[in-house]
Every structure is written in C-alpha cells, then in structure tokens.
Write an enzyme that holds these catalytic residues in place. Structure first.
Site, PDB file in Angstrom:
ATOM      1  N   LEU A  82       0.906  -1.278   0.064  1.00  0.00           N
ATOM      2  CA  LEU A  82       0.117  -0.071  -0.229  1.00  0.00           C
ATOM      3  C   LEU A  82       0.896   0.947   0.781  1.00  0.00           C
ATOM      4  O   LEU A  82       0.774   2.395   0.153  1.00  0.00           O
ATOM      5  CB  LEU A  82      -0.824  -0.189   1.303  1.00  0.00           C
ATOM      6  CG  LEU A  82      -2.503  -0.708   0.956  1.00  0.00           C
ATOM      7  CD1 LEU A  82      -2.480  -0.723   2.330  1.00  0.00           C
ATOM      8  CD2 LEU A  82      -2.770  -0.292   0.058  1.00  0.00           C
ATOM      9  N   ARG A  83       1.871   0.808   0.090  1.00  0.00           N
ATOM     10  CA  ARG A  83       3.145   1.918  -0.188  1.00  0.00           C
ATOM     11  C   ARG A  83       3.097   3.239  -0.800  1.00  0.00           C
ATOM     12  O   ARG A  83       3.120   4.654  -0.861  1.00  0.00           O
ATOM     13  CB  ARG A  83       4.529   2.070   0.151  1.00  0.00           C
ATOM     14  CG  ARG A  83       5.335   2.199   1.163  1.00  0.00           C
ATOM     15  CD  ARG A  83       6.290   2.975   1.818  1.00  0.00           C
ATOM     16  NE  ARG A  83       6.671   1.280   2.664  1.00  0.00           N
ATOM     17  CZ  ARG A  83       7.601   0.410   2.999  1.00  0.00           C
ATOM     18  NH1 ARG A  83       8.109  -0.333   1.946  1.00  0.00           N
ATOM     19  NH2 ARG A  83       7.290  -0.542   4.177  1.00  0.00           N
ATOM     20  N   GLY A  84       2.647   2.119  -1.787  1.00  0.00           N
ATOM     21  CA  GLY A  84       3.013   3.378  -2.715  1.00  0.00           C
ATOM     22  C   GLY A  84       1.696   4.460  -2.824  1.00  0.00           C
ATOM     23  O   GLY A  84       1.736   5.459  -3.718  1.00  0.00           O
TER      24      GLY A  84
END
Lengths: 338, 560
Positions: A272-274
C-alpha cells in the site's frame, strides 16, 4: 559561512526540484531519492534547499529540536525551556560515519570521568523535524542504511546499547543521492523512499551554457549572485509556506482515490505504500498548484512517475526505465476510463 | 618529438595555475610512477611551498579527518580530539592516491567541500597502467590531470628549475559570450558530459590570463589550459566533419571578438587541435579506433569496491594501536577493573575520580566481515563457439548476472576470441554497465583459451589483493586452437591451456567450467579437473542449476 548556490538559480532539473519542494511541503511523503550521474546538480539542489526552507519554532538547545516544552527528552536535562526560531535542520550524513554517531551512544567522557551514565545524542536527534541528506547513498555501508530506514519509517530512534535505554523522536525527510554507475542501491531499499527521480545533464547546448554562466557567476562572487536571486528565493519560500497551510484544506474526491488505486493496481506496485505516497504527493502538488480546491487526476498524473517508478516489480535485466512504464500504464488506464 | 603534456612542464604549469587559483580549481591529479621525475617535482614543490603537507593515501582515516586522540584522552581524563591534516593543511599532497577507495574518496571530497577554505589538493596517481584508478568522485573534484613520465630524464637534467611567481589572485576577469560557448562545448566534444569541466576551463583560462598580468581573457589563455584539463581524460575524439558551430549562434556572430585568428581556423578547431596534440599517443590511437568503430561515447569507469567494514559485531579484541574502529567500552572497562587497586598502589594518578585506564586495556569493536564476492565471467566468443551459441551463452551469463545482482556480488567480464582476450569490464557492481558490455560483445575468430584464462587469472589475483573472494566462470566449447603467443597451433594451444589450468590450481583460484559445446567435451572435463574446478555442460543446464552451481562454488571460500 559558506554561501549556497540559490535553489531558484538551478537551470532545468524541474523534476528533481519539484520532488524536493513536494517533500518540503509534506514531510510525510517519505523522502526523495535522486539518482543520476555526477555534475547534475544533485548535491547543489539539496544544499540549496536547506537555505530556502522557512525557519521552525523549537525549544532552545533541545537536542531533538522539540517544538513544545513537554516534548523535550528527560535525558537532555534542560533547565530553561524557551522557544526560539531555528533554521530547518539539514544534516549531512558523511559516508564514513559510525553507528554510534548516527544513533547516539553512551557519553564516554562522562562515563569515564564522572561514572555517570549519560546519553550523547547522534545525528538522528539533530535531524529531527528537518532533513537528513546522504550523498552517495549507494556507497554507504548496508547496516547503516538499514538502521536509517528503520528510523525514518517509525519516526523514533530507539537506542538499546551499553546499558542505555533511550528513545527519542526522529522524524526527518531522508534525501539520498547517488550514481547508479557506481553500484546500485539494494532493491529492497528503493521503495522505502517516497519519491525517486532520475537526473541527467541537459542535452540542450543553450541550457548548458546557462548552467555554466550561472555557476561561474556564483563562483566569482557568491555574495552578489545570491543577492541577485534573493527575490526569487523569498517568493519560492512564500509559496512553500502557503502550500503547507493550504494542504490541510484540500479535498480528495473519491474519484481521485479510485484513480490512484487503479493506477497502482495496473502497475502492480507492491503493498500500500505506493498508493499512500501517491496520494500524499498528489495532495502536495495540488497545494503547490495554489488554485486547486480538490486533488484531481491531473495532479495524480503529474506526480505518478516520481512516486511510483521505483516501486515496480523489477526484472533486474529489464532495461525499460520505470518512468516509461508508469507513463505507458497511465495512458492505458486513464484513456479507457474516460 | 616529446608530447607537450608528457613534458614535466605541463604538470608544473597546471600546478602553478592551481596554486594561483585554488578557490576555483580545487585540485589536480598527476599520473606518475615513483621515480626521479616525480621526486624532482615534489622537491621543487617543497621548495616553493614548504608549508605543504604530504600524506599517503593509505594513512588511517583519523589522520585525514581527525578523531579522538586516545592516549591523550586517557591521560587527561576528558576527550581530547585531534584535527586531521585536511583541516590544518594549506596545501595537501596525497601520494599513492590510487589506493583510495570509493568511500574514503567520497568522504574526502565531502569534507573538502564543507570547508570554508579548502586547501588545494594534489593527488599523485602512482598506478601502473589502468590497474587501479582514482575514484571517480575525486577525479571530478580536481581541475587538472597531467602525466609525468620518466622518458625525459635528460630533459629533466637540463630543465630550468621551476620557480613560478605566486601572486594573490583576487581579480575576476570577465569572459565573452563566445568564450562561454567555447568552454561549454569543448569538453562535450571530447565526451566529457559533466558541466564541471567547462567551468574548470573558464576558471583556468582566467587564472592563466591573470598569471600573465592581463586584464582580459584571450583565446590563447584557453589554448594554454584546455589540454591540462581535457587531454588525459577524453572519452572520445571530436568528429572531424562537424567541428562547426553548434546551433547556438543565435546571440550574435560577434563582430569584434575574433580579430587575431584570421587563418580560417575557428576557435573551436584551435582548441581541439591543442588538446589533441597534448594527448598521449596511446590514448589518441585508442580513441581513434573507437571513433572508427562507432562514436558511441563510452560511459565512465566504475570500479565499485566498497570497503569491508560491515557485518554483525564480533567479540571485541585487544587493541594494538588505535585504528579507525570504535572502542568497545564495556570490554575496556572490564579489562581495566582488576588492576585498579594495584595501579593506584603503584602511584599512577589521574586528575579525576574515575578508573585508571591504560592503553593496554583498550579493546576495539570488531565486525564479522564477509568478503565481497566477485564472479569473473570468461566468455569464449570465438567462431567455433558459433554465433547461435554465443547468444545462448549470453543468455546464460545474463541469468547468472541476475543472480549476482541479488547477492550483491561484483562481476567482471572477460571475452576472448581471435588472438587475444579483453577485459571488457573490470570488477563492478553495476548491472547496467555489465549488460551494455555483454550486448556489445562481438563473436568470431579462433579460440585463444589459454590467453583468456590468463586474463581471468589476472583479474582474480587483482580481486584477491583487494580482499574480494573471486570465482572464475569459464564459458567455452573447449576447442583451443590459438596458443598464447598468438600462433594458430592446436597442440601448443592445448598445452598452454593445460599449463594455465595447473596454475589456477596452484594458486587456489576457484573456478568452474561451463561447456558450451553441443556434446560434452572430454578435453574440457580434464581441464576442469586440472583446475580443480567444477564442470557443467550448458545444453543440459538450466539457468537455475547454473546459478546454484555458482553459488556453491563461491560458498566454501577456499581462498581469502
């Protein structure tokens, strides 16, 4: 003091400049990685940014630059807690640095002479609420890089060594720069950075001449040159401060969230970091835009390459740049949904 | 005809300029072997600037950068730091500068850049040809690079002593638009892409002008200094036909600025010629050849050797002298503790209450270090290995490269065909470069197996000197038909290869032979056993098996 080359006088390199500005507007974006050959103004830009940033309010002499008296760490033993303005800290992390120096360690002098167990803060404390800059990050020893990324992620420096147990806030924007020709950064580190940009030398001769002219003007008389750019510098500083205020008032419509999710899914970026970074970067960009009240698809598209290009699943032998792939996918995804 | 840039004069000229305009020119590199020429130069420099500081590149970090003075600290009872030479020096001379590794070099440059008034730095590169290089970051810090060779001993004798007038340089001479364009474009024509070189050119020309006491910078000044910056660094030669103006003639064709040079040579041409004539012959020849093949500007060198100072902490050890590593406090105190009473009894005193610690008690932190690994690919690109097979071989190497990338191994690439072997890529960790080189590899010609092996061996030995663990992976079909002396003698070729193989074994170089032939070759199997290496035939080998084997071969760390 050494004068820095003015940020606004840097010719071209717009992507790098805007990545740095974004991260100054919203530090939670998670740092910038600048990759490119030497002589492209990487270090110049970072050092120039330091001079550009607005001052922050902090407790005087606080080793971690706390903003409130209640936040000063106990081990600092501050008697007087008075607020004062200090320049945004920009800390250089030299390559040969030891772990002690980074995290802080037992104060040896006090330990030996007075038998006291005291903590001597390191560079991470100094960089709190500011920027930590590592030039040649690909040459930094691996265990130090790991340590830095851990702290950057958690926002807290935890020291458990030599009988000490200390924790203090360490929230900083990590800026790394390096030259891929001299060895690549380990892939698992890449996506820990919020934004990544590649810089190259300008190919246009007229632009190159301008680079040399300005740099030469600066070298000959730094004082006069800086004064000449004073106005642009303060304009930019004002714009950054405005954007920092504006960012909290921006709306993110569901449509934009959907765009972000679709794009990240299509690119197959890990985790989910993106998505989060893309959202934050798009928001910072919209705030920078100044006229926007919503974060729109255009904002997302403008920052997508720098927010995502280093997060793609990568075949080490595939030479297509991440940038290109992001662009391609963006065209596909958004063409069909329109 | 002595080449201008090989004359001791170029070096001295550059040095005068550097001392004159140190603020902008920063440093110079002198490539010179240890010998009378260098000795004489250093002696003269000593005479000229008795305040210079000479340090060997192999000196410990705290000599350069400063650090804690351990014995003084122990004695005084509070931390005593000492400044490094960099902070004190007014002129730095670093000998054996090729020994600086990338990390130390980067530290050096960052330190110098952070100083208010950095001392000019003269780096003596004493490497044999291309064996080792000055790290790129330092190369780019220094304005000049010159050669000092031993060919001119006689000239040395009759040469006048070097006593330049050193005057304060405080004037800022203006340069014209035309000169600015010149400074920008000339380095690019020689394949130097970094704008820094253009800046150095400007600064140096200014210095030159002010040295001769002039008020304006002339084309001659550029001509005098251009070769000092560019001649020994050029990556390519300017293309002959279009040395003509680049497309930036928009400003003004300058009515007044070129009065002297009437003989229809443009300033560009004059500078290009000046630089070319100052290039060492070999370099010129190489570049010419390269230009003929294709004017593909090659990328810079990238010897990426990172130091081995990482890894998990190990039990501390008694310190012998102080080094760059940290002191292990706990162990030090533990060492000192039992002796406290007897030391006090013996009348050793300290100005403080704390324990009495003597240098013998000091324990250093140690780190378990794994040597970085280097995989050297020796690729047979001969005609018998055949075009089709070559593609397969390249594929296999690419797979192995992917593996190396994951393990953070270094790789080097040697190809052999026709009569000789080329080190296509010295040890690097940059996958991009390796891929580029691999893709550009040509095939055809005989199989100089022994020559190829010799090249791999040399690379392996060099790696070993640098503390890397090396493995040679030889990809060949084993039909050696060119001997080491280059003659097409099959028996001799085989004999040479066997001799090489025995040498591998004797020197303990880990190796592995990948047979790229259609059928397993008994010769190669024999060769592999002579080398005490593994043998694998490619057609049967899946890429993952291959990389497994490479991994296995590296693991035992039979050398180190």
């Amino acid at each position: 003091m050494n004068l820095n080359f003015p940020f606004t006088a840097i010719v071209g390199q717009d992507e790098m400049k805007s990545a740095l500005i974004m991260s100054a507007i919203d530090p939670t974006i998670g740092g910038v990685l600048i990759f490119g050959s030497r002589g492209t103004g990487k270090s110049t830009a970072v050092r120039a940014l330091a001079a550009l940033l607005p001052p922050i309010t902090a407790i005087k002499n606080c080793p971690v630059n706390s903003s409130e008296a209640t936040q000063t760490p106990n081990w600092a033993n501050l008697k007087v807690k008075r607020k004062t303005k200090i320049p945004t800290p920009v800390v250089d992390l030299p390559l040969g640095v030891t772990e002690d120096r980074v995290t802080g360690a037992l104060d040896i002098e006090k330990a030996l002479t007075k038998g006291e167990k005291a903590f001597q803060p390191g560079l991470l404390a100094k960089a709190n609420r500011g920027f930590l800059y590592i030039d040649e990050i690909n040459l930094l020893e691996d265990h130090i890089v790991d340590l830095l990324l851990d702290v950057a992620q958690s926002g807290e420096n935890l020291v458990e060594r030599e009988g000490l147990s200390v924790r203090h806030a360490a929230r900083f924007v990590l800026i790394g720069s390096g030259n891929p020709e001299e060895g690549e950064l380990r892939p698992q580190l890449l996506d820990r950075f919020g934004l990544a940009v590649d810089v190259g030398n300008p190919q246009d001769v007229a632009q190159r001449i301008e680079v040399i002219r300005r740099r030469d003007g600066f070298d000959q008389n730094p004082q006069a040159f800086s004064e000449e750019w004073q106005k642009q510098e303060s304009n930019l500083r004002g714009a950054i401060v405005r954007a920092q205020h504006l960012i909290h008032r921006l709306q993110v419509p569901d449509q934009t969230l959907e765009d972000i999710a679709t794009l990240c899914a299509a690119l197959g970026s890990d985790g989910l970091r993106g998505e989060l970074t893309l959202l934050r970067a798009a928001r910072a960009y919209a705030a920078w835009d100044n006229k926007a009240s919503d974060v729109t698809r255009n904002h997302v598209m403008a920052v997508a390459p720098m927010a995502l290009q280093h997060r793609l699943r990568r075949d080490p032998l595939d030479e297509t740049s991440g940038r290109l792939r992001v662009h391609r996918v963006m065209e596909q995804v958004f063409a069909s949904s329109k | 005809m002595p080449l201008p840039n090989e004359q001791p004069d170029a070096t001295r000229h550059a040095c005068s300029l550097l001392l004159h305009g140190a603020d902008n020119l920063l440093g110079m590199i002198i490539k010179a072997r240890h010998g009378p020429s260098l000795a004489r130069f250093l002696e003269e420099l000593n005479h000229l600037r008795p305040d210079r500081t000479v340090v060997s590149a192999s000196a410990a970090d705290d000599v350069f950068f400063g650090g804690i003075d351990v014995s003084a600290t122990l004695h005084a009872g509070h931390v005593v730091t000492q400044e490094g030479v960099l902070a004190r020096a007014s002129l730095m001379v670093v000998t054996s500068a090729q020994l600086l590794d990338a990390q130390k070099a980067a530290r050096l440059v960052i330190f110098l850049q952070g100083m208010d008034k950095a001392p000019p730095i003269i780096l003596i590169d004493e490497s044999a040809d291309d064996e080792e290089n000055i790290p790129d970051i330092l190369e780019r810090y220094c304005a000049f690079r010159t050669l000092l060779t031993e060919q001119h001993l006689l000239a040395l004798k009759i040469q006048k002593p070097w006593r330049p007038q050193l005057i304060e340089n405080d004037r800022c001479l203006p340069v014209s638009q035309e000169q600015l364009v010149l400074a920008t474009t000339i380095p690019i024509q020689f394949g130097l892409d970094d704008p820094r070189w253009g800046l150095f050119l400007l600064h140096a020309a200014r210095c030159q002008a002010s040295l001769r006491g002039a008020d304006d910078v002339k084309l001659d000044d550029f001509e005098e200094v251009a070769s000092l910056i560019i001649a020994n660094r050029a990556n390519k030669l300017p293309e002959e036909q279009d040395t003509a103006k680049p497309e930036v003639e928009d400003s003004e064709p300058s009515a007044d600025s070129k009065p002297q040079q009437q003989e229809d040579l443009s300033p560009q041409d004059i500078l290009v010629d000046a630089i070319k004539s100052a290039m060492p012959e070999i370099m010129l020849a190489n570049l010419q050849q390269q230009n003929m093949q294709q004017s593909n500007g090659k990328s810079g060198r990238g010897p990426a050797k990172t130091g081995n100072r990482r890894g998990a902490p190990r039990p501390p050890r008694q310190a012998n002298g102080h080094k760059d590593r940290g002191i292990h406090l706990g162990k030090t105190l533990a060492n000192a503790a039992p002796w406290q009473r007897s030391r006090r009894a013996a009348g050793i005193t300290r100005p403080h209450e704390g324990p009495i610690i003597l240098p013998d008690d000091l324990a250093l932190r140690r780190y378990a270090q794994e040597s970085d690994r280097l995989v050297i690919f020796g690729v047979d690109a001969s005609g018998s290995s055949a075009m089709a097979r070559l593609a397969e071989v390249k594929g296999a190497v690419e797979q192995l490269l992917g593996q190396a990338y994951i393990h953070r191994d270094h790789v080097a690439l040697v190809s052999f065909r026709g009569q000789d072997a080329d080190l296509l890529l010295p040890a690097t960790r940059s996958l991009v470069q390796t891929k580029k080189k691999l893709a550009g590899m040509l095939g055809g010609g005989g199989t100089p197996l022994a020559t190829g092996m010799a090249a791999c061996r040399q690379e392996a030995l060099r790696a070993r000197r640098q503390g890397l663990t090396a493995l040679v992976v030889l990809l060949t079909d084993g039909r050696a038909n060119v001997a080491r002396d280059g003659s097409a003698n099959r028996d001799q070729a085989k004999e040479d290869a066997s001799a090489m193989a025995r040498q591998f074994r004797a020197e303990g170089i880990s190796s592995m032979v990948v047979d790229t032939g259609r059928r397993a070759s008994t010769d190669l199997k024999e060769l592999a056993s002579m080398m005490a290496g593994r043998y694998q035939i490619l057609p049967n080998a899946r890429a993952d098996q291959l990389s497994q084997m490479v991994g296995d071969a590296l693991r035992p760390r039979s050398i180190a």
